[in-house]
Design an enzyme around this catalytic site. Sequence first.
Site, PDB file in Angstrom:
ATOM      1  N   HIS A  24      33.119  29.945  29.555  1.00 31.38           N
ATOM      2  CA  HIS A  24      33.083  30.108  31.013  1.00 31.38           C
ATOM      3  C   HIS A  24      34.355  29.552  31.620  1.00 31.38           C
ATOM      4  O   HIS A  24      35.031  28.716  31.020  1.00 31.38           O
ATOM      5  CB  HIS A  24      31.863  29.395  31.611  1.00 31.38           C
ATOM      6  CG  HIS A  24      31.809  27.932  31.336  1.00 31.38           C
ATOM      7  ND1 HIS A  24      31.370  27.407  30.143  1.00 31.38           N
ATOM      8  CD2 HIS A  24      32.166  26.865  32.093  1.00 31.38           C
ATOM      9  CE1 HIS A  24      31.437  26.093  30.186  1.00 31.38           C
ATOM     10  NE2 HIS A  24      31.937  25.727  31.362  1.00 31.38           N
TER      11      HIS A  24
ATOM     12  N   HIS B 283      35.976  27.992  35.318  1.00 24.67           N
ATOM     13  CA  HIS B 283      35.696  27.420  36.637  1.00 24.67           C
ATOM     14  C   HIS B 283      36.685  27.964  37.671  1.00 24.67           C
ATOM     15  O   HIS B 283      37.893  28.046  37.401  1.00 24.67           O
ATOM     16  CB  HIS B 283      35.889  25.898  36.617  1.00 24.67           C
ATOM     17  CG  HIS B 283      34.961  25.156  35.720  1.00 24.67           C
ATOM     18  ND1 HIS B 283      33.864  24.466  36.189  1.00 24.67           N
ATOM     19  CD2 HIS B 283      34.957  24.985  34.377  1.00 24.67           C
ATOM     20  CE1 HIS B 283      33.239  23.889  35.174  1.00 24.67           C
ATOM     21  NE2 HIS B 283      33.885  24.185  34.061  1.00 24.67           N
TER      22      HIS B 283
END
Length: 145
Positions: free
Chosen positions: A107, A109
Amino acid sequence: MSLDGPYNDQNIFAKIVRGEMPAVKLYEDRDVLAFMDVFPQARGHCLVVSKTSKARNLLEVEPDVLCTVMADVQRVARAVVAALNPDGVIITQFNGSAAGQTVFHLHVHIIPRWADQPMKGHSHGKMADLDELKVLAEQIAAQIT
Ligand code: AMP
């Protein structure tokens, strides 16, 4: 968790991708899902995760998946900027617990920054108000092109 090791499909982002856990979503397509971080380091902090890869981090991810994820990170970051008008935006990603990673599913940010506001710590502190996150997600989603 070190950099080496197996992917655990019971991690929280895998559950969110499968619809087994709730999330305040703001963008989704075949390849990625974007949702609000529930422990935001700044207003509008959101995450883009791969829906297809079992990579735990950037070092493991397939290059074509990485290209797709990063193209969508750019799309969502542009929408964050258009929606919230920050002074800057941090795009970041952690690999391994020693580097600060806490969820072992690839992932990225997206953290808006305002010059006069300090950034909160990573992955701790107060959980955000879900209604406020929903409003932010709607504002950001409305700017996605
Ligand atoms: P990292 O430490 O880079 O693995 O980032 C994980 C991020 O996920 C942190 O910023 C957490 O605040 C965030 N997070 C943890 N659980 C959830 C959740 N259920 N929904 C949204 N964000 C979460």
